[in-house]
Design an enzyme around this catalytic site. Structure first.
Site, short mmCIF file in Angstrom:
data_model
loop_
_atom_site.label_atom_id
_atom_site.label_comp_id
_atom_site.label_asym_id
_atom_site.label_seq_id
_atom_site.Cartn_x
_atom_site.Cartn_y
_atom_site.Cartn_z
N LYS A 209 60.20 60.43 35.51
CA LYS A 209 60.12 61.36 34.47
C LYS A 209 59.48 62.57 34.52
O LYS A 209 60.01 63.61 34.42
CB LYS A 209 59.31 60.85 33.18
CG LYS A 209 59.94 59.48 32.53
CD LYS A 209 59.31 58.89 31.33
CE LYS A 209 60.26 57.79 30.78
NZ LYS A 209 59.66 57.55 29.36
N ASP B 111 60.99 60.94 23.24
CA ASP B 111 60.05 59.94 22.99
C ASP B 111 59.22 60.50 21.66
O ASP B 111 58.96 59.55 20.80
CB ASP B 111 59.05 59.53 24.07
CG ASP B 111 59.84 58.64 24.92
OD1 ASP B 111 60.80 57.99 24.81
OD2 ASP B 111 59.13 58.72 26.36
#
Ligand code: ATR
Length: 289
Positions: free
Chosen positions: A66, A103
């Site tokens: 990520k 997210d």
């Protein structure tokens, strides 16, 4: 031509993203594919370039890439900038790579779906944990939810202080308090919602040791962990009569903007729906493990 997207990581076998995106591809009858793609450590930039050359529209990114995905992108959405991590890379027609982190909005959307469109505005939230997941959650709750106050409690309080220092650069008006887990009773007493972002309670880890007695019965409890679906924390909260929100909510809602980005033309810009059937497909996949 079949529109291609996928999820990259190492290892990748356990990713539930193909279940999510596969369900939507079927539901919306889209000529598209969504693959699991294992990327060996040390080869991330090359493999991303290869996927782009192979006609992929973009990829979701999971551990351990990520941060690398964020660094590689030329265009960075605010949520990615603040978290320093991207779970979505989009290959744009001008040859650039766009990074986003869904997210933060995913947690907010899942809370709104579970708790009603009353908005989190003006509410007191207790956030447990100060790692990568907490960073996105704290930003999302303040940015989208306009909550009154977030109290971030972490086993290691210094880490909670560091997180707030970082967030203040982007959210100078937001009210954050920090504490150690020993500050839980006082923080809990005025909480409207508790969100666990620690990895305690995850399969293979010990449960989060927290006495729920100080928590008003009107407070909701959310755990972003979904394996197991009902963590020890959620089990104890439900037994006391609290409203509980499990990690599948955030998982489904973080995936929706990715699907919208990958299959924008086919979806005519619309977001895919988060439905009970989608949840059932995920529960089925988790049970089959
Ligand atoms: P992630 O990116 O998933 O957030 P992380 O950065 O490793 O992962 O953070 C894990 C979080 O869970 C941290 O807040 C950690 O607390 P510390 O910073 O004090 O280590 C928290 N955590 C993990 N196990 C825990 C436990 N048994 N009890 C309380 N907190 C725990």
């Amino acid at each position: 031509m079949t529109a291609k997207a996928g999820v990259v990581g190492w290892p990748i076998a356990h990713s539930l993203s193909p279940v999510l995106h596969g369900h939507w591809l079927k539901q919306y009858d889209i000529d598209g594919s969504y693959e699991r793609i294992a990327i060996e450590p040390g080869t991330f930039p090359q493999r991303i370039a290869e996927l782009r050359a192979a006609g992929f529209r973009g990829v979701n990114v999971t551990v351990p890439y990520k941060e690398e995905a964020f660094s590689l992108a030329q265009k960075k959405h605010q949520a990615a900038q603040i978290t320093g991590a991207a779970n979505l890379l989009v290959f744009t027609s001008d040859g650039e790579v766009g990074a986003n982190n869904t997210d933060a909005s995913g947690l907010f959307d899942s809370l709104e779906a579970a708790l009603g469109r009353i908005s989190l505005g003006g509410k007191n939230i207790v956030l447990l944990g100060a790692g990568g997941a907490a960073r996105g959650a704290a930003f999302g709750l303040q940015h989208f939810g306009h909550v009154a106050k977030i109290t971030i409690l972490n086993r290691n309080k210094d880490r909670a202080d560091g997180l707030v220092e970082h967030l203040r650069q982007y959210l100078p008006e937001a009210k954050f308090l920090t504490g150690g887990l020993e500050d839980w009773p006082d923080a809990a007493a005025e909480a409207w919602l508790v969100v666990n972002t620690t990895s305690a309670g995850m399969k293979g880890n010990p449960p989060l040791e927290l006495d729920l007695a100080p928590l008003p019965i009107t407070a909701a409890v959310c755990d972003i962990v979904y394996n197991p679906l009902e963590t020890d924390l959620l089990k104890r909260a439900a037994a006391r009569g609290h409203k509980t929100i499990d990690g599948l909510g955030m998982l489904m809602h973080q995936a929706a903007p990715s699907f919208q980005a990958f299959f924008f033309e086919e979806m005519k810009g619309k977001m895919p729906e988060v439905t009970p059937a989608l949840r059932a497909a995920l529960v089925g996949a988790l049970n089959a493990r």
